[in-house]
Motif scaffolding. Structure first.
Motif, PDB file in Angstrom:
ATOM      1  N   ALA A  27       0.839  -1.208   0.000  1.00 54.32           N
ATOM      2  CA  ALA A  27       0.000   0.000   0.000  1.00 54.32           C
ATOM      3  C   ALA A  27       0.870   1.252   0.000  1.00 54.32           C
ATOM      4  O   ALA A  27       0.585   2.223  -0.710  1.00 54.32           O
ATOM      5  CB  ALA A  27      -0.935  -0.001   1.203  1.00 54.32           C
ATOM      6  N   GLY A  28       1.947   1.233   0.793  1.00 52.46           N
ATOM      7  CA  GLY A  28       2.856   2.376   0.813  1.00 52.46           C
ATOM      8  C   GLY A  28       3.476   2.633  -0.547  1.00 52.46           C
ATOM      9  O   GLY A  28       3.544   3.777  -1.003  1.00 52.46           O
ATOM     10  N   TYR A  29       3.920   1.574  -1.216  1.00 48.62           N
ATOM     11  CA  TYR A  29       4.506   1.739  -2.542  1.00 48.62           C
ATOM     12  C   TYR A  29       3.470   2.266  -3.527  1.00 48.62           C
ATOM     13  O   TYR A  29       3.770   3.158  -4.317  1.00 48.62           O
ATOM     14  CB  TYR A  29       5.064   0.405  -3.059  1.00 48.62           C
ATOM     15  N   PHE A  30       2.265   1.734  -3.474  1.00 47.99           N
ATOM     16  CA  PHE A  30       1.225   2.161  -4.407  1.00 47.99           C
ATOM     17  C   PHE A  30       0.933   3.649  -4.259  1.00 47.99           C
ATOM     18  O   PHE A  30       0.858   4.379  -5.236  1.00 47.99           O
ATOM     19  CB  PHE A  30      -0.051   1.357  -4.201  1.00 47.99           C
ATOM     20  N   PHE A  31       0.765   4.115  -3.022  1.00 42.26           N
ATOM     21  CA  PHE A  31       0.444   5.529  -2.818  1.00 42.26           C
ATOM     22  C   PHE A  31       1.639   6.435  -3.112  1.00 42.26           C
ATOM     23  O   PHE A  31       1.467   7.584  -3.511  1.00 42.26           O
ATOM     24  CB  PHE A  31      -0.104   5.763  -1.414  1.00 42.26           C
ATOM     25  N   TRP A  32       2.837   5.915  -2.948  1.00 43.37           N
ATOM     26  CA  TRP A  32       4.029   6.684  -3.287  1.00 43.37           C
ATOM     27  C   TRP A  32       4.157   6.860  -4.800  1.00 43.37           C
ATOM     28  O   TRP A  32       4.492   7.933  -5.278  1.00 43.37           O
ATOM     29  CB  TRP A  32       5.265   5.986  -2.715  1.00 43.37           C
ATOM     30  N   THR A  78       3.693  -2.576  -6.633  1.00 44.89           N
ATOM     31  CA  THR A  78       2.978  -2.917  -5.410  1.00 44.89           C
ATOM     32  C   THR A  78       3.138  -4.394  -5.100  1.00 44.89           C
ATOM     33  O   THR A  78       3.418  -4.781  -3.957  1.00 44.89           O
ATOM     34  CB  THR A  78       1.483  -2.565  -5.560  1.00 44.89           C
ATOM     35  N   ILE A  79       2.971  -5.220  -6.107  1.00 42.77           N
ATOM     36  CA  ILE A  79       3.113  -6.664  -5.912  1.00 42.77           C
ATOM     37  C   ILE A  79       4.541  -7.021  -5.530  1.00 42.77           C
ATOM     38  O   ILE A  79       4.773  -7.793  -4.588  1.00 42.77           O
ATOM     39  CB  ILE A  79       2.676  -7.420  -7.189  1.00 42.77           C
ATOM     40  N   VAL A  80       5.495  -6.464  -6.245  1.00 46.20           N
ATOM     41  CA  VAL A  80       6.904  -6.776  -5.982  1.00 46.20           C
ATOM     42  C   VAL A  80       7.318  -6.314  -4.586  1.00 46.20           C
ATOM     43  O   VAL A  80       7.977  -7.045  -3.848  1.00 46.20           O
ATOM     44  CB  VAL A  80       7.811  -6.156  -7.071  1.00 46.20           C
ATOM     45  N   SER A  81       6.920  -5.102  -4.207  1.00 45.47           N
ATOM     46  CA  SER A  81       7.322  -4.609  -2.880  1.00 45.47           C
ATOM     47  C   SER A  81       6.634  -5.404  -1.770  1.00 45.47           C
ATOM     48  O   SER A  81       7.258  -5.701  -0.745  1.00 45.47           O
ATOM     49  CB  SER A  81       7.020  -3.121  -2.745  1.00 45.47           C
ATOM     50  N   GLY A  82       5.384  -5.770  -1.968  1.00 46.56           N
ATOM     51  CA  GLY A  82       4.692  -6.590  -0.970  1.00 46.56           C
ATOM     52  C   GLY A  82       5.346  -7.954  -0.816  1.00 46.56           C
ATOM     53  O   GLY A  82       5.559  -8.440   0.300  1.00 46.56           O
ATOM     54  N   MET A  83       5.708  -8.576  -1.934  1.00 44.83           N
ATOM     55  CA  MET A  83       6.349  -9.886  -1.863  1.00 44.83           C
ATOM     56  C   MET A  83       7.770  -9.789  -1.323  1.00 44.83           C
ATOM     57  O   MET A  83       8.246 -10.719  -0.668  1.00 44.83           O
ATOM     58  CB  MET A  83       6.346 -10.546  -3.248  1.00 44.83           C
ATOM     59  N   ALA A  84       8.442  -8.670  -1.585  1.00 50.07           N
ATOM     60  CA  ALA A  84       9.795  -8.480  -1.058  1.00 50.07           C
ATOM     61  C   ALA A  84       9.786  -8.411   0.466  1.00 50.07           C
ATOM     62  O   ALA A  84      10.769  -8.773   1.116  1.00 50.07           O
ATOM     63  CB  ALA A  84      10.417  -7.222  -1.647  1.00 50.07           C
ATOM     64  N   VAL A  85       8.694  -7.968   1.036  1.00 51.30           N
ATOM     65  CA  VAL A  85       8.566  -7.939   2.493  1.00 51.30           C
ATOM     66  C   VAL A  85       8.024  -9.270   3.005  1.00 51.30           C
ATOM     67  O   VAL A  85       8.487  -9.808   4.012  1.00 51.30           O
ATOM     68  CB  VAL A  85       7.649  -6.772   2.932  1.00 51.30           C
ATOM     69  N   TYR A  86       7.070  -9.836   2.293  1.00 53.40           N
ATOM     70  CA  TYR A  86       6.397 -11.058   2.750  1.00 53.40           C
ATOM     71  C   TYR A  86       7.342 -12.265   2.786  1.00 53.40           C
ATOM     72  O   TYR A  86       7.382 -12.984   3.784  1.00 53.40           O
ATOM     73  CB  TYR A  86       5.205 -11.361   1.841  1.00 53.40           C
ATOM     74  N   LEU A  87       8.059 -12.493   1.703  1.00 60.49           N
ATOM     75  CA  LEU A  87       8.866 -13.714   1.610  1.00 60.49           C
ATOM     76  C   LEU A  87       9.936 -13.838   2.698  1.00 60.49           C
ATOM     77  O   LEU A  87      10.052 -14.894   3.325  1.00 60.49           O
ATOM     78  CB  LEU A  87       9.479 -13.835   0.208  1.00 60.49           C
ATOM     79  N   PRO A  88      10.743 -12.804   2.970  1.00 59.22           N
ATOM     80  CA  PRO A  88      11.727 -12.966   4.052  1.00 59.22           C
ATOM     81  C   PRO A  88      11.072 -13.202   5.418  1.00 59.22           C
ATOM     82  O   PRO A  88      11.567 -14.004   6.212  1.00 59.22           O
ATOM     83  CB  PRO A  88      12.506 -11.650   4.053  1.00 59.22           C
ATOM     84  N   LEU A  89       9.973 -12.503   5.671  1.00 54.77           N
ATOM     85  CA  LEU A  89       9.306 -12.687   6.965  1.00 54.77           C
ATOM     86  C   LEU A  89       8.671 -14.075   7.083  1.00 54.77           C
ATOM     87  O   LEU A  89       8.759 -14.719   8.121  1.00 54.77           O
ATOM     88  CB  LEU A  89       8.242 -11.612   7.182  1.00 54.77           C
TER      89      LEU A  89
END
Length: 120
Positions: free
Chosen positions: A87-92, A103-114
């Protein structure tokens, strides 16, 4: 037994399926049958502009905030942070092109490591 049995499906069930199929075909083809041009009122056109985002929110929101039909009870859930990053990337980047892919890439970049690294 009630009526003839066709491998576990009785005639009543087949009749209901055929009737529902007929109603579906008629209602979906109704607008093609007319010879005149048909236009939606302005308020309906405006309301339909929000249908895709409403449908997306209805699908995505429960997946982010619920697990097995219950609200998540911990902050150690990778989906929360991935949704916030997306959401942050999308609004930025809104209005600058490629916002959906980013948006998808940034969300997955956070999701996968966690999720994979920490097991969240």
């Amino acid at each position: 037994m009630s009526g003839p049995d066709l491998n576990g499906t009785d005639l009543w069930t087949l009749g209901v399926i055929a009737g529902l199929a007929l109603v579906t075909v008629i209602t979906r083809c109704f607008f093609f049958i007319s010879d005149q041009a048909w236009h939606l009122p302005h308020w309906a056109q405006r309301g339909l502009q929000y249908a895709p985002i409403a449908a997306l929110a209805a699908v995505v929101a429960p997946e982010v905030i619920m697990t097995q039909g219950l609200l998540i009870s911990t902050w150690q859930d990778a989906r929360i942070y991935a949704a916030l990053a997306g959401a942050g990337y999308f609004f930025w980047r809104k209005g600058q092109g490629q916002a959906v892919l980013g948006t998808i890439v940034s969300g997955m970049a956070v999701y996968l490591p966690l999720h994979l690294g920490l097991g969240w």
